[in-house]
Design a protein around this motif. Structure first.
Motif, short mmCIF file in Angstrom:
data_model
loop_
_atom_site.label_atom_id
_atom_site.label_comp_id
_atom_site.label_asym_id
_atom_site.label_seq_id
_atom_site.Cartn_x
_atom_site.Cartn_y
_atom_site.Cartn_z
N MET A 1 60.25 30.41 64.32
CA MET A 1 61.67 30.07 64.44
C MET A 1 62.25 30.61 65.75
SD MET A 1 64.08 28.42 62.97
CE MET A 1 65.85 28.24 63.07
N GLN A 2 61.84 31.84 66.09
CA GLN A 2 62.32 32.46 67.31
C GLN A 2 61.85 31.69 68.54
OE1 GLN A 2 61.28 36.58 67.64
NE2 GLN A 2 62.50 36.91 69.49
N ASP A 3 60.61 31.17 68.47
CA ASP A 3 60.08 30.39 69.59
C ASP A 3 60.90 29.12 69.80
OD1 ASP A 3 58.13 32.27 69.94
OD2 ASP A 3 56.61 31.18 68.80
N ILE A 4 61.32 28.48 68.70
CA ILE A 4 62.12 27.26 68.79
C ILE A 4 63.48 27.57 69.43
CG2 ILE A 4 63.26 25.44 67.47
CD1 ILE A 4 60.97 25.56 65.49
N LEU A 5 64.09 28.70 69.02
CA LEU A 5 65.38 29.09 69.59
C LEU A 5 65.27 29.35 71.09
CD1 LEU A 5 66.72 31.47 66.78
CD2 LEU A 5 67.50 29.15 67.32
N LEU A 6 64.16 29.97 71.49
CA LEU A 6 63.94 30.22 72.91
C LEU A 6 63.78 28.91 73.68
CD1 LEU A 6 61.51 33.30 72.78
CD2 LEU A 6 63.91 33.28 73.51
N LEU A 7 63.08 27.94 73.07
CA LEU A 7 62.91 26.64 73.70
C LEU A 7 64.25 25.93 73.88
CD1 LEU A 7 59.71 25.08 72.07
CD2 LEU A 7 60.06 25.66 74.47
N MET A 8 65.12 26.07 72.87
CA MET A 8 66.43 25.40 72.92
C MET A 8 67.30 25.97 74.04
SD MET A 8 67.30 25.01 68.85
CE MET A 8 68.90 24.28 69.17
N GLN A 9 67.01 27.18 74.47
CA GLN A 9 67.79 27.81 75.53
C GLN A 9 67.18 27.59 76.91
OE1 GLN A 9 68.06 31.93 74.39
NE2 GLN A 9 69.10 31.49 72.46
N ASP A 10 66.04 26.91 76.94
CA ASP A 10 65.32 26.69 78.20
C ASP A 10 65.63 25.30 78.76
OD1 ASP A 10 63.64 26.60 80.33
OD2 ASP A 10 61.78 26.81 79.17
N PRO A 11 66.32 25.19 79.90
CA PRO A 11 66.64 23.88 80.49
C PRO A 11 65.39 23.04 80.78
CG PRO A 11 67.90 25.61 81.56
CD PRO A 11 66.89 26.30 80.68
N ALA A 12 64.31 23.70 81.17
CA ALA A 12 63.07 22.99 81.47
C ALA A 12 62.53 22.30 80.21
CB ALA A 12 62.03 23.95 82.03
N ALA A 13 62.72 22.94 79.05
CA ALA A 13 62.26 22.36 77.79
C ALA A 13 63.06 21.10 77.47
CB ALA A 13 62.40 23.38 76.66
N TRP A 14 64.37 21.12 77.72
CA TRP A 14 65.20 19.95 77.47
C TRP A 14 64.83 18.80 78.41
CZ3 TRP A 14 68.13 19.16 73.37
CH2 TRP A 14 68.55 20.27 72.61
N ILE A 15 64.55 19.12 79.67
CA ILE A 15 64.11 18.09 80.61
C ILE A 15 62.80 17.47 80.15
CG2 ILE A 15 63.31 17.69 82.98
CD1 ILE A 15 65.28 19.87 83.88
N ALA A 16 61.87 18.34 79.72
CA ALA A 16 60.58 17.86 79.22
C ALA A 16 60.77 16.97 78.00
CB ALA A 16 59.67 19.04 78.89
N LEU A 17 61.70 17.36 77.11
CA LEU A 17 61.96 16.59 75.89
C LEU A 17 62.50 15.20 76.22
CD1 LEU A 17 62.20 16.32 72.82
CD2 LEU A 17 64.45 17.41 72.97
N VAL A 18 63.50 15.13 77.09
CA VAL A 18 64.09 13.84 77.46
C VAL A 18 63.06 12.95 78.14
CG1 VAL A 18 65.82 12.71 78.92
CG2 VAL A 18 66.43 14.77 77.63
#
Length: 251
Positions: A1-18
């Protein structure tokens, strides 16, 4: 769960998702065209159910494959070599899927040109609707496997984060589910689009075979050709409608 929260705070993760969502949606177009053409051959009352089952199976298959990412990555490892060319399980899956698409599109084009000849139609209407429905689902499942393997390997190559892959796959398949009905109805109402879509499937099948044989074909070229052909057909449709209106006005 903590890893997911960290991903949600990472702009690079959002760019990768989109980026991955866009890639998955684009890759899903091939599958969607095939499902639309195939389900339109079923009785009207069975089409929507077949589309939902086919796309639902695609989602289940892709999520199941995501659960075995380590095994999926190994599919790219060479299994044997022929004339200096190395072939992996992924290559063999792509070649088999490409051959199936070429065969299926060729058969459908033949039946469109000669509608009286249905003796060899793999999903021609038989004595029971269930047999036809089951055959259609079987073919959808076969192509789902090919496109799912390609989709998941693309996802693995773009991001190492499993949650991002899962979200991207779910969103992309949801888009397919929403678009399947309108696309199928549009194809049904415009018979000339069927021939164009079958041409797309021939091109996609050939591309899959080429990829499996080790010849990289940039997807941008393929989709650009599809977009240009679709644009020309839309202009033709608008021209035909204008002629019909002009003809009706003169009478």
């Amino acid at each position: 769960m903590q890893d997911i929260l960290l991903l949600m705070q990472d702009p690079a993760a959002w760019i990768a998702l989109v980026t991955l969502i866009i890639m998955e949606v684009v890759l899903g177009i091939d599958n969607l065209i095939f499902i639309s053409i195939l389900t339109n051959k079923l009785p009207p009352e069975s089409r929507e159910r077949a589309r939902r089952i086919g796309i639902g199976l695609a989602l289940v298959m892709r999520l199941a494959l995501l659960g075995t990412v380590a095994w999926i990555v190994q599919l790219t490892a060479p299994v044997f070599t022929v004339l200096g060319n190395e072939f992996s399980w992924k290559d063999m899956i792509l070649i088999a899927g490409g051959l199936f698409l070429v065969w299926k599109a060729t058969k459908e084009i033949h039946h469109s040109v000669d509608p009286e000849d249905h003796e060899e139609d793999f999903i021609a209407k038989s004595s029971t609707v269930n047999t036809t429905f089951a055959a259609a689902i079987g073919q959808i499942l076969l192509l789902d496997l090919v496109f799912s393997v390609d989709s998941i390997i693309t996802a693995v190559g773009m991001t190492p984060h499993l949650p991002i892959m899962v979200v991207a796959v779910v969103v992309a398949v949801t888009v397919m589910l929403v678009a399947a009905g309108p696309l199928a109805r549009f194809i049904e109402k415009n018979p000339t689009i069927v021939m164009l879509a079958l041409g797309f499937l021939l091109m996609i099948g050939t591309t899959l075979i080429a990829e499996g044989m080790g010849f990289h074909v940039p997807k941008g070229y393929v989709y650009a050709a599809m977009a240009f052909s679709a644009l020309v057909e839309v202009l033709n449709m608008l021209t035909r409608r204008k002629r019909k209106r002009d003809k009706a006005a003169t009478h």
